[in-house]
Enzyme design. Sequence first.
Site, PDB file in Angstrom:
ATOM      1  N   HIS A  38      -1.350  -0.025  -9.626  1.00 32.06           N
ATOM      2  CA  HIS A  38      -1.886  -0.968  -8.627  1.00 32.06           C
ATOM      3  C   HIS A  38      -2.461  -2.225  -9.309  1.00 32.06           C
ATOM      4  O   HIS A  38      -3.655  -2.518  -9.206  1.00 32.06           O
ATOM      5  CB  HIS A  38      -2.970  -0.282  -7.766  1.00 32.06           C
ATOM      6  CG  HIS A  38      -3.197  -0.964  -6.456  1.00 32.06           C
ATOM      7  ND1 HIS A  38      -3.499  -0.302  -5.291  1.00 32.06           N
ATOM      8  CD2 HIS A  38      -3.172  -2.270  -6.105  1.00 32.06           C
ATOM      9  CE1 HIS A  38      -3.651  -1.152  -4.294  1.00 32.06           C
ATOM     10  NE2 HIS A  38      -3.463  -2.375  -4.770  1.00 32.06           N
ATOM     11  N   GLU A  90      -3.941   7.354  -4.999  1.00 28.67           N
ATOM     12  CA  GLU A  90      -4.110   6.684  -6.301  1.00 28.67           C
ATOM     13  C   GLU A  90      -5.345   7.235  -6.993  1.00 28.67           C
ATOM     14  O   GLU A  90      -6.387   7.366  -6.345  1.00 28.67           O
ATOM     15  CB  GLU A  90      -4.230   5.172  -6.076  1.00 28.67           C
ATOM     16  CG  GLU A  90      -2.930   4.607  -5.512  1.00 28.67           C
ATOM     17  CD  GLU A  90      -2.970   3.100  -5.254  1.00 28.67           C
ATOM     18  OE1 GLU A  90      -4.004   2.465  -5.510  1.00 28.67           O
ATOM     19  OE2 GLU A  90      -1.962   2.578  -4.785  1.00 28.67           O
ATOM     20  N   ARG A 106       0.858  -1.181   0.000  1.00 26.80           N
ATOM     21  CA  ARG A 106       0.000   0.000   0.000  1.00 26.80           C
ATOM     22  C   ARG A 106       0.896   1.233   0.000  1.00 26.80           C
ATOM     23  O   ARG A 106       1.888   1.302   0.732  1.00 26.80           O
ATOM     24  CB  ARG A 106      -0.896   0.037   1.241  1.00 26.80           C
ATOM     25  CG  ARG A 106      -2.062  -0.938   1.233  1.00 26.80           C
ATOM     26  CD  ARG A 106      -3.130  -0.550   0.203  1.00 26.80           C
ATOM     27  NE  ARG A 106      -4.303  -1.410   0.264  1.00 26.80           N
ATOM     28  CZ  ARG A 106      -4.444  -2.546  -0.433  1.00 26.80           C
ATOM     29  NH1 ARG A 106      -3.487  -2.952  -1.248  1.00 26.80           N
ATOM     30  NH2 ARG A 106      -5.556  -3.252  -0.332  1.00 26.80           N
TER      31      ARG A 106
HETATM   32  C1  DGY Z   1      -5.525  -6.295  -2.442  1.00 25.01           C
HETATM   33  O1  DGY Z   1      -6.130  -7.340  -2.687  1.00 25.01           O
HETATM   34  O2  DGY Z   1      -5.458  -5.807  -1.326  1.00 25.01           O
HETATM   35  C2  DGY Z   1      -4.812  -5.634  -3.596  1.00 25.01           C
HETATM   36  O3  DGY Z   1      -4.280  -4.436  -3.284  1.00 25.01           O
HETATM   37  C3  DGY Z   1      -5.715  -5.552  -4.801  1.00 25.01           C
HETATM   38  O4  DGY Z   1      -5.656  -6.822  -5.294  1.00 25.01           O
END
Ligand code: DGY
Length: 325
Positions: A290, A271, A242
């Site tokens: 992402h 984002e 993240r």
């Molecule tokens: C998640 O699953 O947390 C990712 O960031 C998106 O697949």
Amino acid sequence: MSASYRVFATRALPGAGFAELRQDPAFDLDVWPVDFPPAREELLQHVAGMDGLLCLITDTIDEAVLDAAGAQLKVVSQMAVGVDNVDVAACAARGIPVGNTPGVLTETTADMAWALILASARRVVEAAEYVKDGMWQTWTPTQMAGVDVFGSTLGIVGFGAIGQAIARRAQGFGMRVLCWNRTPRPDESAVVGAEQRAFDEVLSQSDFVCVSIALTNDTRNLINARAFELMKPSAILINTARGPIVDESALVRALQDGVIGGAGLDVTAVEPLAMDSPLLEMDNVVVLPHIGSASTATRGKMADMAVANLRAGLAGRPLPNSVGD
Ligand code: DGY
């Protein structure tokens, strides 16, 4: 038969499970029709009176959304493993289980971390743009020379399933692997031949530092100016977890001042990344939108899991995968 469950899906999902849900007469499904997330007001409006909510990481699910939904809301099911956008404590206080999709995206996300390691080290994106821009005139001894991945040291910050999968792949590259996890994981690190080290040591000894940890209040800005100072001037930071785990202003400064060597980011603090971000002007930075879990197969499995969680929650059964299990 009249529909018994009202569900708001903040986006149409891939996969067979969602297609079946659309056809199931037991569900009155309101599907947000476009690929952009509903704006705040639209989310609050559409969730009103719903029994179930199917959501994505782009939706902020907080007290206000739960209030707007009403007391009949039985389940929040997110198509993602990370749920930092959901106020899980607020859901728990109301007895609303929160579903997520662990496991199925582990290997796909580890592949992406490796795509970023290789792309950043060997300047793959920069070199491809060089060719497309008509710059390729000849072969020279130092043209697009990058750094070696094989035989280098990989540091992994956060040694959960994804961190371990990233580590496993490093064996094929003859790398030394160092790892740090808030709760030490001696068994798991032994299996993949990784050495558990203190956080500072992982940063200072690694050529590639991979961030693979959940975003919580404790991990926000974990990789900050101090962390960059610890890293080698040649180190490359990889983040597939993240964005807010990395202090992005500190990252920009570290890159501008040569404190670290480069970055491969699948995630950013905000984002999408603003087009005027200095990160986009740096040749030694690769930014992706992402897409860590974005293989067609994996996204289909994630959607199916989210639908299974939704169905279970609506039926009052334990979710196959819920946060906090
Ligand atoms: C998640 O699953 O947390 C990712 O960031 C998106 O697949």
